[in-house]
Scaffold this motif. Structure first.
Motif, PDB file in Angstrom:
ATOM      1  N   SER A 124       3.157  12.236 -37.184  1.00  0.00           N
ATOM      2  CA  SER A 124       1.842  11.599 -37.220  1.00  0.00           C
ATOM      3  C   SER A 124       2.333   9.973 -36.942  1.00  0.00           C
ATOM      4  O   SER A 124       3.097  10.160 -36.560  1.00  0.00           O
ATOM      5  CB  SER A 124       0.894  11.433 -38.866  1.00  0.00           C
ATOM      6  N   THR A 181      -5.911  12.886 -41.176  1.00  0.00           N
ATOM      7  CA  THR A 181      -5.205  13.471 -41.893  1.00  0.00           C
ATOM      8  C   THR A 181      -5.194  12.739 -43.763  1.00  0.00           C
ATOM      9  O   THR A 181      -4.792  13.767 -44.305  1.00  0.00           O
ATOM     10  CB  THR A 181      -3.911  13.708 -41.855  1.00  0.00           C
ATOM     11  N   THR A 197      -3.259  12.898 -36.942  1.00  0.00           N
ATOM     12  CA  THR A 197      -2.139  14.093 -36.124  1.00  0.00           C
ATOM     13  C   THR A 197      -1.163  13.467 -34.189  1.00  0.00           C
ATOM     14  O   THR A 197      -2.591  12.394 -34.192  1.00  0.00           O
ATOM     15  CB  THR A 197      -2.644  15.459 -36.053  1.00  0.00           C
ATOM     16  N   GLU A 232       0.041  18.677 -30.860  1.00  0.00           N
ATOM     17  CA  GLU A 232      -0.381  19.727 -30.956  1.00  0.00           C
ATOM     18  C   GLU A 232      -0.744  20.384 -29.279  1.00  0.00           C
ATOM     19  O   GLU A 232      -1.493  21.346 -29.310  1.00  0.00           O
ATOM     20  CB  GLU A 232      -1.859  19.007 -31.260  1.00  0.00           C
TER      21      GLU A 232
END
Length: 109
Positions: free
Chosen positions: A2, A28, A78, A83
Motif C-alpha cells: 500500500s 483502503t 492500494t 493488481e
C-alpha cells in the motif's frame, strides 16, 4: 503493498475532502490527525460500502471539522502495480503477421 499519502486540510474542507477520497475507489484506510500529528480518528474503507454504513462516519467527521481548525488526513491506497497482471505473448499472438518491426499494426490509406 500500500501507499500512504498525507494531506493538510482546514476543518471546513475536511468532510468534502474525505468524500472525494472515498469516491476515488482505491482508498483502503483513512486516518485523521490534528496538526501536531496526534491520531483522532481512523476508519477502513472497503469496496462496496454503501452510504448508510458511512453516514455515522460522516457525522463524526463533521463534528470533528467543527472542532478542528487544521488537520491532516492520511490515506492508505492500494498499489496499482500489485493488481496489474502482465500477459505474456502466446503462440497465437506471436504468429500473426504485423506491418512493422515493433509489432504494432499500421494502416495506410
Amino acid at each position: 503493498m500500500s501507499i500512504k499519502e498525507t494531506f493538510s486540510v482546514t476543518g471546513e474542507n475536511l468532510l468534502k475532502r474525505i468524500k472525494e477520497l472515498i469516491a476515488e475507489g482505491n482508498v483502503t484506510k483513512i486516518s485523521i490527525s490534528d496538526k501536531n500529528g496526534k491520531d483522532i480518528m481512523s476508519f477502513p474503507v472497503t469496496l462496496g460500502v454503501i452510504g448508510v454504513v458511512l453516514a455515522p462516519i460522516f457525522a463524526a467527521v463533521g463534528a470533528l471539522a467543527a472542532l478542528l481548525t487544521e488537520c491532516k488526513i492520511t490515506v492508505e491506497r492500494t498499489d496499482k502495480k500489485d493488481e496489474t497482471v502482465t500477459e505474456e505473448p502466446t503462440a497465437e499472438s506471436t504468429s500473426e503477421p504485423t506491418n512493422s518491426s515493433t509489432g504494432t499494426d499500421i494502416e495506410v490509406h
